[in-house]
Design a protein around this motif. Sequence first.
Motif, short mmCIF file in Angstrom:
data_model
loop_
_atom_site.label_atom_id
_atom_site.label_comp_id
_atom_site.label_asym_id
_atom_site.label_seq_id
_atom_site.Cartn_x
_atom_site.Cartn_y
_atom_site.Cartn_z
N GLN B 37 -4.18 -31.57 -34.01
CA GLN B 37 -5.00 -30.39 -33.75
C GLN B 37 -4.37 -29.14 -34.33
N LEU B 38 -3.04 -29.04 -34.15
CA LEU B 38 -2.33 -27.87 -34.68
C LEU B 38 -2.41 -27.84 -36.20
N GLU B 39 -2.33 -29.05 -36.80
CA GLU B 39 -2.44 -29.11 -38.25
C GLU B 39 -3.80 -28.63 -38.72
N GLN B 127 -8.80 -22.68 -31.61
CA GLN B 127 -7.57 -22.21 -30.95
C GLN B 127 -7.71 -22.32 -29.42
N ALA B 128 -8.85 -21.85 -28.92
CA ALA B 128 -9.09 -21.89 -27.47
C ALA B 128 -9.13 -23.33 -26.96
N LYS B 129 -9.80 -24.21 -27.74
CA LYS B 129 -9.90 -25.62 -27.33
C LYS B 129 -8.52 -26.29 -27.37
N VAL B 130 -7.75 -25.99 -28.39
CA VAL B 130 -6.42 -26.59 -28.52
C VAL B 130 -5.52 -26.16 -27.36
N ASP B 131 -5.63 -24.87 -27.01
CA ASP B 131 -4.86 -24.37 -25.85
C ASP B 131 -5.27 -25.11 -24.59
N ALA B 132 -6.60 -25.28 -24.43
CA ALA B 132 -7.11 -25.99 -23.25
C ALA B 132 -6.60 -27.44 -23.24
N PHE B 133 -6.58 -28.04 -24.42
CA PHE B 133 -6.12 -29.42 -24.52
C PHE B 133 -4.65 -29.53 -24.14
N ARG B 134 -3.86 -28.58 -24.61
CA ARG B 134 -2.43 -28.61 -24.31
C ARG B 134 -2.20 -28.56 -22.79
#
Lengths: 94, 285
Positions: B37-39, B127-134
């Motif tokens: 996701q970060l990539e 970005q928001a989804k990735v943060d939520a996923f983390r």
Amino acid sequence: MIVRILNEGQWELSEEAVRDLNSLDDAVDKAVASADQGQLASALQALLSRVRSTGTVVPDDELRDSDLILPDADSTVEDVRALLSDSDEGLIPN
Amino acid sequence: MSGIFQRISLIFRAKTDKALDKMEDPRQTLDYSYQRQLELLQKVRRGVADVATSRKRVELQATQLNTQADKLTQQAQKALEVGREDLAREALTRRSGLQQQLTDLQTQHAQLQGEEEKLTRASQRLQAKVDAFRTRKETIKATYSAAEAQTRINEAFSGISEEMGDVGLAVQRAEDKTAQMQARAGAIDELLASGALDDPTGTAKDDITLELEQLASTSDVEQELARMKAAIGPGSSEAPQAIEGQQAPSQSLPPTTPSHGSYPTPPAFNAEQPQQAPANEGDLR
């Protein structure tokens, strides 16, 4: 139900609201079948504005699966055909 | 609903799921998925930067084309002032060609701007989804038993994989648009380089400029001659006339030249010119 408009995000719609989209679905289908770009654009425009007006936006930080995925407003006939193609090409870039 | 959207949705989901299916034990691969996701997020940001670069290039080209169009207008004006309607017509014809390019560029600029906005928005969303996923993944790792975790992880995965698929498409599309634009931009660069643009070294000049300069230097020569003649006095004009004769094709022009502000013309010039011209023609032929 959750509806995603590609390139725009997700909306939450009631079951009835989604059912109402059916007539517009036919219009898009016909436009793609007859490769009529103008008709596709107006059908998508009508459909997407109805989704936006009857639904509520799903916040960015919510992870939810969509029940329905719609092409975005300026999709071309080719774009929609590509979405419908069964090619092995994944959508996620590696 | 079993129409076109259902089909799109099914295919879309099949494709995005496939990308994450490779992970055999989601619990162990949560971190791996997060890495992917970060990539993708990096890739979207690069995409935004690429589109912005292309947009700026189009803006720069538009400025250059505008400058060039202005220059051609001035040249047309100058040409008219010295009575060369043919040159003026040529300059205006070229300008209308540039104008067309400019209109195309403006359309492309609008398209690029649209893509840039969409990608920027996609980047924020991801970005928001990735943060939520983390957050979700840390909770899952800490709180749930293996069996329970499996369900929770699948939920989180399906949400994020769909978003990744969507954003992935957006990046791909922006890349395609940017590539098209760069090909076109290259063509316009060539057009600008082919003498249409001012050469900063001043060595290469387009033909309209050359001809206008020739006209200007002709009248400079005339002025110089007139000045010399006036200094020496009447009766000694034989030699200057021979030199003057070489400029014969432009002889009809000088009478209109004095009206142009950029060529300082002594009053004597006006008076002498009409008398000198017929004499020159005779000398030459």
